[in-house]
Design a protein around this motif. Structure first.
Motif, mmCIF file in Angstrom:
data_model
loop_
_atom_site.group_PDB
_atom_site.id
_atom_site.type_symbol
_atom_site.label_atom_id
_atom_site.label_comp_id
_atom_site.label_asym_id
_atom_site.label_seq_id
_atom_site.Cartn_x
_atom_site.Cartn_y
_atom_site.Cartn_z
ATOM 1 N N HIS A 16 1.035 -1.212 -0.026
ATOM 2 C CA HIS A 16 0.142 0.217 0.128
ATOM 3 C C HIS A 16 1.055 1.337 -0.123
ATOM 4 O O HIS A 16 1.510 1.501 1.038
ATOM 5 N N ARG A 17 1.001 1.943 -1.333
ATOM 6 C CA ARG A 17 1.843 3.187 -1.181
ATOM 7 C C ARG A 17 0.955 4.301 -1.062
ATOM 8 O O ARG A 17 -0.014 4.277 -1.742
ATOM 9 N N GLY A 18 1.818 5.373 -0.619
ATOM 10 C CA GLY A 18 1.362 6.445 -0.726
ATOM 11 C C GLY A 18 0.464 7.296 0.205
ATOM 12 O O GLY A 18 -0.109 6.287 1.217
ATOM 13 N N GLN A 33 -2.585 7.639 -3.206
ATOM 14 C CA GLN A 33 -2.804 6.041 -2.479
ATOM 15 C C GLN A 33 -2.971 5.088 -3.469
ATOM 16 O O GLN A 33 -4.220 5.255 -4.453
ATOM 17 N N ARG A 34 -2.193 4.101 -3.579
ATOM 18 C CA ARG A 34 -2.390 2.955 -4.478
ATOM 19 C C ARG A 34 -2.095 1.554 -4.080
ATOM 20 O O ARG A 34 -1.257 1.435 -2.953
ATOM 21 N N LEU A 35 -2.656 0.627 -4.583
ATOM 22 C CA LEU A 35 -2.338 -0.815 -3.933
ATOM 23 C C LEU A 35 -1.311 -1.417 -5.059
ATOM 24 O O LEU A 35 -1.735 -1.665 -6.429
ATOM 25 N N SER A 69 -1.471 7.667 -9.039
ATOM 26 C CA SER A 69 -0.387 7.025 -8.913
ATOM 27 C C SER A 69 0.711 7.242 -10.213
ATOM 28 O O SER A 69 0.714 7.996 -10.765
ATOM 29 N N SER A 70 1.840 6.282 -9.829
ATOM 30 C CA SER A 70 3.107 6.541 -10.564
ATOM 31 C C SER A 70 3.165 8.132 -10.266
ATOM 32 O O SER A 70 3.743 8.996 -11.286
ATOM 33 N N TYR A 71 3.283 8.574 -9.268
ATOM 34 C CA TYR A 71 3.276 9.946 -8.847
ATOM 35 C C TYR A 71 3.691 10.255 -7.410
ATOM 36 O O TYR A 71 3.385 9.157 -6.556
ATOM 37 N N PRO A 117 5.592 12.497 -10.257
ATOM 38 C CA PRO A 117 5.957 11.808 -11.545
ATOM 39 C C PRO A 117 7.430 11.413 -11.318
ATOM 40 O O PRO A 117 8.290 12.094 -10.781
ATOM 41 N N HIS A 118 7.853 10.097 -11.736
ATOM 42 C CA HIS A 118 9.055 9.537 -11.981
ATOM 43 C C HIS A 118 9.356 9.227 -13.325
ATOM 44 O O HIS A 118 8.600 8.927 -14.069
ATOM 45 N N LYS A 119 10.704 8.786 -13.546
ATOM 46 C CA LYS A 119 11.180 8.569 -14.888
ATOM 47 C C LYS A 119 12.305 7.458 -14.575
ATOM 48 O O LYS A 119 12.790 7.441 -13.285
ATOM 49 N N HIS A 120 12.589 6.680 -15.481
ATOM 50 C CA HIS A 120 13.640 5.476 -15.312
ATOM 51 C C HIS A 120 13.993 5.421 -16.707
ATOM 52 O O HIS A 120 13.607 4.374 -17.433
ATOM 53 N N ASP A 121 14.885 6.405 -17.445
ATOM 54 C CA ASP A 121 14.992 6.312 -18.871
ATOM 55 C C ASP A 121 16.707 6.555 -19.048
ATOM 56 O O ASP A 121 16.924 7.075 -20.281
ATOM 57 N N GLU A 136 12.129 0.696 -20.289
ATOM 58 C CA GLU A 136 10.872 1.127 -20.858
ATOM 59 C C GLU A 136 9.773 0.369 -20.224
ATOM 60 O O GLU A 136 9.934 -0.571 -19.471
ATOM 61 N N GLU A 137 8.771 0.630 -20.600
ATOM 62 C CA GLU A 137 7.438 0.457 -19.733
ATOM 63 C C GLU A 137 6.021 0.532 -20.844
ATOM 64 O O GLU A 137 5.756 1.330 -21.641
ATOM 65 N N THR A 138 5.445 -0.701 -20.290
ATOM 66 C CA THR A 138 3.806 -0.373 -21.054
ATOM 67 C C THR A 138 3.075 -0.560 -19.909
ATOM 68 O O THR A 138 3.012 -0.909 -18.916
ATOM 69 N N TYR A 139 1.809 0.195 -19.991
ATOM 70 C CA TYR A 139 0.626 0.165 -19.058
ATOM 71 C C TYR A 139 -0.327 -0.144 -19.996
ATOM 72 O O TYR A 139 -0.919 0.174 -20.902
ATOM 73 N N TYR A 140 -1.082 -1.358 -19.519
ATOM 74 C CA TYR A 140 -2.476 -1.836 -19.856
ATOM 75 C C TYR A 140 -3.437 -1.596 -18.814
ATOM 76 O O TYR A 140 -3.233 -1.793 -17.617
ATOM 77 N N TYR A 159 8.745 10.870 -17.651
ATOM 78 C CA TYR A 159 7.805 10.716 -16.434
ATOM 79 C C TYR A 159 6.437 10.337 -16.881
ATOM 80 O O TYR A 159 5.964 10.620 -18.164
ATOM 81 N N HIS A 160 5.599 9.583 -16.074
ATOM 82 C CA HIS A 160 4.359 9.033 -16.500
ATOM 83 C C HIS A 160 3.215 8.829 -15.591
ATOM 84 O O HIS A 160 2.876 7.636 -15.281
ATOM 85 N N PRO A 161 3.050 9.964 -14.788
ATOM 86 C CA PRO A 161 1.961 9.977 -13.857
ATOM 87 C C PRO A 161 0.376 9.422 -14.341
ATOM 88 O O PRO A 161 0.266 9.954 -15.582
ATOM 89 N N LEU A 215 -1.651 -2.736 -15.642
ATOM 90 C CA LEU A 215 -0.626 -3.986 -15.770
ATOM 91 C C LEU A 215 0.680 -3.484 -16.156
ATOM 92 O O LEU A 215 0.501 -2.711 -17.214
ATOM 93 N N ASN A 216 1.746 -3.104 -15.340
ATOM 94 C CA ASN A 216 2.909 -2.566 -15.878
ATOM 95 C C ASN A 216 4.091 -3.571 -16.320
ATOM 96 O O ASN A 216 3.942 -4.717 -15.610
ATOM 97 N N VAL A 217 4.501 -3.527 -17.778
ATOM 98 C CA VAL A 217 5.587 -4.602 -17.867
ATOM 99 C C VAL A 217 6.948 -3.527 -18.053
ATOM 100 O O VAL A 217 6.538 -2.515 -18.762
ATOM 101 N N ILE A 237 17.021 -3.566 -12.767
ATOM 102 C CA ILE A 237 16.930 -2.723 -11.794
ATOM 103 C C ILE A 237 15.826 -1.760 -11.981
ATOM 104 O O ILE A 237 15.880 -0.868 -12.699
ATOM 105 N N TRP A 238 15.029 -1.471 -10.800
ATOM 106 C CA TRP A 238 13.823 -0.417 -10.794
ATOM 107 C C TRP A 238 14.436 0.816 -10.199
ATOM 108 O O TRP A 238 14.421 0.740 -8.822
ATOM 109 N N LYS A 239 15.246 1.543 -10.643
ATOM 110 C CA LYS A 239 15.734 2.816 -9.892
ATOM 111 C C LYS A 239 15.298 4.157 -10.553
ATOM 112 O O LYS A 239 15.817 4.291 -11.766
#
Ligand SMILES: O=C(O)C[C@@H](O)[C@H](O)C(=O)CO
Length: 271
Positions: A134-136, A141-143, A171-173, A175-179, A190-194, A233-235, A247-249, A256-258
């Protein structure tokens, strides 16, 4: 028109199998992440031979049997809707293997891909093995259900996670990036959002932007759309009255997710 937003397609692949999304190197700017979403009717089968890619098969809804032709897992999947807000089962299949999925009930299945050269063991990832976070706080707030987090070293490239964001939250807030491949400060993923939305007529907003704004797209995302995040960034913001699931891939040169928060908005974490 957005280049990052993918609407639902309905392409019959075989009897009882419909392709709803396909993101690959040929039809997107992505090099490390591939994604398919398929619906399978009870009794129908979907098979694939993997080349130099690994695959995480997520039983998004419904129950499936998955075989790599050496091992067979039955009863994979735990829910009829992602909005039951509980983790599901997945199966990891390594590169240079093949698999067959048979739907035991009506099933919605995500196929998450990334390049991979070294064979790993096929693995049933039980829902009970997902770490749940449970974040934020406040309206942030997100699960989170971690299917393949970077702490799990049983796979080569893939990171897979589910996120549920309640009505009027973000969420994703911040905003963060990893590029940027610049560890230990930041990793390149890289990332996909379904996305799914409850009720289904709803929408969420997702912005994808870079510091220099050479990429800056704000999308109205509807139920079962896919958003591609090649960089930036992808909020996600969820309107009042609607619940968001995605669903994130993620994948990149290092598993590493940094992430790096947008310095303009990082202050919200100090409240
Ligand atoms: O914590 C969240 O809001 C989920 C995000 O971290 C999401 O999984 C993502 O953006 C990954 O980079």
């Amino acid at each position: 028109m957005s280049t990052l937003l993918r609407k639902l397609q309905q392409q019959p692949l075989s009897t009882g199998v419909t392709l709803l999304h396909e993101v690959n190197q040929d039809n997107s700017p992505l090099h490390y992440v591939g994604f398919k979403m398929i619906d399978i009717e009870p009794g129908a089968t979907y098979s694939e031979s993997l080349g130099e890619i690994e695959c995480c098969i997520v039983a998004v809804t419904g129950k499936i049997t998955v075989s790599d032709h050496e091992q067979t897992f039955t009863g994979v999947g735990t829910r009829t809707s992602v909005f039951e807000k509980k983790p599901t089962d997945s199966v990891y299949i390594s590169n240079d293997r093949s698999f067959t999925i048979t739907a035991e009930t009506m099933a919605r299945v995500a196929l998450c891909y990334s390049p991979s050269l070294v064979q790993r063991a096929t693995r049933l990832i039980l829902a009970s093995e997902n770490s749940v976070e449970h974040r934020g706080k406040y309206n942030n707030q997100r699960l989170v259900h971690n299917i393949l987090p970077d702490s799990d070293d049983s796979v080569n490239s893939l990171l897979v996670v589910e996120v549920i964001t309640e009505s009027a939250n973000w969420s994703s807030y911040p905003p963060h990036k990893h590029d940027v491949d610049q560890l230990p400060a930041e990793s390149l993923l890289e990332e996909t959002y379904y996305h799914e939305i409850d009720p289904a007529q709803g929408f969420v907003f997702q912005r994808v932007y870079t510091d220099d704004r050479s990429l800056d797209e704000t999308m109205a995302v509807e139920h079962r759309n896919v958003v591609i995040v090649p960089a930036g960034y992808h909020p996600v913001g969820v309107p009042d009255g609607y619940t968001s699931y995605y669903l994130n891939v993620m994948a990149g040169p290092k598993r590493i997710w940094k992430f790096h928060n947008d310095p303009d908005h990082e202050w919200i974490l100090q409240r």
